[in-house]
Design a protein around this motif. Structure first.
Motif, PDB file in Angstrom:
ATOM      1  N   UNK A 133       0.828  -1.205   0.000  1.00  0.00           N
ATOM      2  CA  UNK A 133       0.000   0.000   0.000  1.00  0.00           C
ATOM      3  C   UNK A 133       0.863   1.256   0.000  1.00  0.00           C
ATOM      4  N   UNK A 134       1.919   1.257   0.811  1.00  0.00           N
ATOM      5  CA  UNK A 134       2.819   2.401   0.883  1.00  0.00           C
ATOM      6  C   UNK A 134       3.521   2.626  -0.459  1.00  0.00           C
ATOM      7  N   UNK A 135       3.934   1.546  -1.086  1.00  0.00           N
ATOM      8  CA  UNK A 135       4.574   1.660  -2.391  1.00  0.00           C
ATOM      9  C   UNK A 135       3.628   2.197  -3.449  1.00  0.00           C
ATOM     10  N   UNK A 136       2.361   1.781  -3.381  1.00  0.00           N
ATOM     11  CA  UNK A 136       1.357   2.273  -4.325  1.00  0.00           C
ATOM     12  C   UNK A 136       1.153   3.780  -4.177  1.00  0.00           C
ATOM     13  N   UNK A 137       1.160   4.257  -2.920  1.00  0.00           N
ATOM     14  CA  UNK A 137       0.983   5.692  -2.681  1.00  0.00           C
ATOM     15  C   UNK A 137       2.145   6.491  -3.262  1.00  0.00           C
ATOM     16  N   UNK A 138       3.358   5.987  -3.072  1.00  0.00           N
ATOM     17  CA  UNK A 138       4.527   6.671  -3.618  1.00  0.00           C
ATOM     18  C   UNK A 138       4.516   6.622  -5.146  1.00  0.00           C
ATOM     19  N   UNK A 139       4.044   5.521  -5.679  1.00  0.00           N
ATOM     20  CA  UNK A 139       3.959   5.385  -7.125  1.00  0.00           C
ATOM     21  C   UNK A 139       2.913   6.333  -7.717  1.00  0.00           C
ATOM     22  N   UNK A 140       1.870   6.641  -6.917  1.00  0.00           N
ATOM     23  CA  UNK A 140       0.805   7.518  -7.400  1.00  0.00           C
ATOM     24  C   UNK A 140       1.349   8.888  -7.774  1.00  0.00           C
ATOM     25  N   UNK A 141       2.300   9.419  -7.002  1.00  0.00           N
ATOM     26  CA  UNK A 141       2.901  10.726  -7.314  1.00  0.00           C
ATOM     27  C   UNK A 141       3.619  10.671  -8.662  1.00  0.00           C
ATOM     28  N   UNK A 142       4.385   9.614  -8.879  1.00  0.00           N
ATOM     29  CA  UNK A 142       5.132   9.486 -10.126  1.00  0.00           C
ATOM     30  C   UNK A 142       4.184   9.338 -11.317  1.00  0.00           C
ATOM     31  N   UNK A 143       3.126   8.537 -11.142  1.00  0.00           N
ATOM     32  CA  UNK A 143       2.176   8.319 -12.229  1.00  0.00           C
ATOM     33  C   UNK A 143       1.424   9.606 -12.571  1.00  0.00           C
ATOM     34  N   UNK A 144       1.027  10.353 -11.544  1.00  0.00           N
ATOM     35  CA  UNK A 144       0.322  11.620 -11.775  1.00  0.00           C
ATOM     36  C   UNK A 144       1.204  12.609 -12.514  1.00  0.00           C
ATOM     37  N   UNK A 145       2.444  12.764 -12.050  1.00  0.00           N
ATOM     38  CA  UNK A 145       3.365  13.709 -12.692  1.00  0.00           C
ATOM     39  C   UNK A 145       3.647  13.320 -14.137  1.00  0.00           C
ATOM     40  N   UNK A 197      -2.552  10.260   5.297  1.00  0.00           N
ATOM     41  CA  UNK A 197      -3.313  11.523   5.335  1.00  0.00           C
ATOM     42  C   UNK A 197      -2.932  12.441   4.182  1.00  0.00           C
ATOM     43  N   UNK A 198      -1.637  12.440   3.835  1.00  0.00           N
ATOM     44  CA  UNK A 198      -1.142  13.373   2.810  1.00  0.00           C
ATOM     45  C   UNK A 198      -1.253  12.809   1.396  1.00  0.00           C
ATOM     46  N   UNK A 199      -1.587  11.521   1.271  1.00  0.00           N
ATOM     47  CA  UNK A 199      -1.591  10.885  -0.053  1.00  0.00           C
ATOM     48  C   UNK A 199      -2.635  11.486  -0.984  1.00  0.00           C
ATOM     49  N   UNK A 200      -3.657  12.135  -0.445  1.00  0.00           N
ATOM     50  CA  UNK A 200      -4.697  12.740  -1.278  1.00  0.00           C
ATOM     51  C   UNK A 200      -4.105  13.784  -2.215  1.00  0.00           C
ATOM     52  N   UNK A 201      -2.979  14.387  -1.839  1.00  0.00           N
ATOM     53  CA  UNK A 201      -2.385  15.454  -2.646  1.00  0.00           C
ATOM     54  C   UNK A 201      -1.540  14.911  -3.804  1.00  0.00           C
ATOM     55  N   UNK A 210       1.728  26.408  -2.507  1.00  0.00           N
ATOM     56  CA  UNK A 210       1.360  25.245  -1.703  1.00  0.00           C
ATOM     57  C   UNK A 210       2.359  25.005  -0.573  1.00  0.00           C
ATOM     58  N   UNK A 211       1.825  24.478   0.528  1.00  0.00           N
ATOM     59  CA  UNK A 211       2.652  24.000   1.647  1.00  0.00           C
ATOM     60  C   UNK A 211       1.883  22.836   2.273  1.00  0.00           C
ATOM     61  N   UNK A 212       2.329  21.623   2.007  1.00  0.00           N
ATOM     62  CA  UNK A 212       1.639  20.415   2.435  1.00  0.00           C
ATOM     63  C   UNK A 212       2.512  19.655   3.426  1.00  0.00           C
ATOM     64  N   UNK A 213       2.048  19.504   4.670  1.00  0.00           N
ATOM     65  CA  UNK A 213       2.795  18.737   5.657  1.00  0.00           C
ATOM     66  C   UNK A 213       4.021  19.482   6.156  1.00  0.00           C
ATOM     67  N   UNK A 214       5.157  18.766   6.190  1.00  0.00           N
ATOM     68  CA  UNK A 214       6.409  19.340   6.689  1.00  0.00           C
ATOM     69  C   UNK A 214       7.433  19.435   5.555  1.00  0.00           C
ATOM     70  N   UNK A 243       7.967  16.319   3.338  1.00  0.00           N
ATOM     71  CA  UNK A 243       6.813  15.782   2.607  1.00  0.00           C
ATOM     72  C   UNK A 243       6.731  16.394   1.213  1.00  0.00           C
ATOM     73  N   UNK A 244       6.530  15.538   0.213  1.00  0.00           N
ATOM     74  CA  UNK A 244       6.414  15.981  -1.166  1.00  0.00           C
ATOM     75  C   UNK A 244       5.187  15.345  -1.793  1.00  0.00           C
ATOM     76  N   UNK A 245       4.586  16.042  -2.748  1.00  0.00           N
ATOM     77  CA  UNK A 245       3.381  15.534  -3.399  1.00  0.00           C
ATOM     78  C   UNK A 245       3.273  16.138  -4.793  1.00  0.00           C
ATOM     79  N   UNK A 246       2.384  15.567  -5.603  1.00  0.00           N
ATOM     80  CA  UNK A 246       2.170  16.078  -6.956  1.00  0.00           C
ATOM     81  C   UNK A 246       1.633  17.504  -6.927  1.00  0.00           C
TER      82      UNK A 246
END
Length: 479
Positions: free
Chosen positions: A186-198, A295-299, A317-321, A324-327
């Protein structure tokens, strides 16, 4: 004496006759059930078991008749009972899936009970393909494993389970019993989601759109999108107030996690991004405090990132700390470590403008002084030269020359003084327009939910007003 029929095809042994006194012994032979429709006890003979050895210790006299599969009345097609079909299905599933299998899916729903949980799952590509899983003895351990990585076992979560496939009792339903869970998938899928979105946004030519927007020289009207709860908005406002400038903050309450967050964030971005007269702002600010990876995966959502890309105005934008990085941050005009950094960034724009203006005023004053001194010296030289040559000029002409020389000096000096006065007036106007000066003159600033209230019709009677005086802030309520 009991009468028995043995069906080798189905591996079923049926007992007829006076079975009442023998029922307990029949049950010891294997999985047994009473068939009320044909008045017999039916036993499933275990695989690879000889009938003679099964009945060797059976304490009742039995007459065995060999039987083929029961035939439907007036039909040549073999007919199976529901029980027989159930047994065949169990055997087929056991043969196809003798142990456990790994199953990847997306969670559709979770229903927890006292000692078990039922989890509906669906296929990653075909949402109409659904099945049901059950967790029993280790149920809480499974839920805790996902909580630990910040992804509660809930709706729309990508999961990988080790399951045991079987038929649920005599109901004929396929049952998937969860034996083990793999939160790291599940954690890997969340990290992959950022790469796929970008990657998707880059292929569509949208990735750089908002990053190439231009922030106004003096951004005053700010749309802030964040949660109603938490201290994030207070941190942002406190860092913004360092500038002591009249920023107009339009605060839009939105959920920043949970099932409704994606839609709410996208709608808020679109409402301000169109930059209509009603929602005309200089910048959109999307902020959220710290949280778990879940919590932050929505971004990392494609829809949120796309809405930022298509915005006509810069999105900060400023998400988390810091880590933390997101799309959403990747595609925005500028991303910051924490929300208060955005406030400081905007405050610094005002402070730097003031500093630059002060330096320009000083430069003008110094240049004006140099010009005045130059022309004074120049006029004095010209006057001396004119006087030296005026010996042969009649007195009247000499007097006119002196007056003209004096007038030219005064005009030059007046021109320079007017430029100095114009510069000082502009500097004073900027200073007098600051909120602090207005407060010192006896005015007050009225805010509600972080935004300025300009008219009574724009005020909310349910929430208190914040009245900022020169020395402190008071609260009031509309009646």
């Amino acid at each position: 004496m009991l009468r028995a029929k043995y069906d080798e095809t189905l591996a079923i042994l049926q007992f007829f006759g006076d079975t009442y006194n023998a029922k307990d012994d029949i049950k010891l032979l294997g999985k047994a059930r009473w068939r009320g429709d044909i008045k017999c006890w039916e036993v499933s003979v275990p695989a690879n078991t000889e009938l003679s050895s099964l009945l060797a210790k059976f304490p009742h006299e039995v007459k065995i008749e060999q039987s083929s599969t029961v035939q439907a009345e007036n039909s040549s097609v073999p007919a199976l009972s529901v029980f027989e079909l159930n047994l065949k299905l169990q055997a087929a599933i056991h043969q196809a899936f003798p142990g456990t299998i790994l199953l990847k899916a997306i969670v559709s729903s979770v229903k927890r009970q006292t000692n078990r949980a039922f989890i509906e799952i669906r296929d990653e590509l075909d949402a109409t393909c659904e099945m049901s899983c059950m967790a029993t003895t280790d149920m809480q351990k499974f839920f805790d494993a996902y909580e630990k990585i910040g992804f509660p076992l809930d709706l729309d979560l990508n999961v990988l389970f080790s399951v045991q496939v079987s038929i649920a009792g005599s109901g004929g339903r396929v049952l998937l019993k969860i034996i083990e869970v793999f939160p790291e998938y599940t954690l890997g899928k969340a990290q992959q989601a950022r790469e796929l979105t970008n990657e998707r946004l880059k292929k569509e030519g949208l990735f750089e759109l908002n990053r190439n927007k231009r922030l106004p020289v003096l951004p005053i009207r700010l749309a802030v999108l964040t949660s109603k709860s938490g201290t994030v908005i207070n941190d942002f406002l406190s860092s913004l107030e360092v500038a002591r400038f009249g920023f107009e903050v339009i605060w839009r309450h939105i959920p920043v996690q949970g099932h409704s967050a994606e839609r709410a964030i996208v709608e808020a971005l679109r409402s301000f991004a169109c930059n209509t007269e009603e929602h005309q702002v200089d910048a959109i600010i999307l902020i959220r405090g710290g949280g778990s990876a879940g919590d932050l995966s929505i971004f990392n959502s494609y829809e949120i990132a796309k809405a930022i890309c298509l915005a006509d105005i810069p999105v900060l934008t400023a998400i988390g700390h810091q880590a933390d990085q997101s799309s959403a941050q990747d595609v925005s005009y500028q991303a910051f470590g924490v929300p208060k950094d955005i406030g400081r960034f905007l405050a610094d724009i005002i402070l730097n403008l003031r500093k630059e203006l002060e330096q320009r005023v000083l430069q003008v004053r110094n240049l004006s002084t140099e010009i005045i001194n130059y022309w004074q010296q120049r006029l004095q030289s010209l006057s001396a030269l004119a006087l030296a040559r005026s010996a042969s000029i009649p007195d009247r002409a000499q007097l006119q020359l002196q007056q003209l020389s004096s007038k030219a000096g005064m005009l030059a000096q007046q021109l320079v003084l007017e430029k100095i006065q114009w510069t000082e007036q502009r500097s004073q106007l900027l200073d007098l327009s600051s909120p602090q000066r207005q407060l010192e003159r006896g005015f007050i600033l009225c805010r509600q939910n972080g935004r300025l209230v300009k008219s009574l019709s724009a005020a909310d009677y349910e929430n208190p007003l914040e009245l900022q005086f020169k020395d402190k802030v008071a609260k009031a309520k509309l009646l």
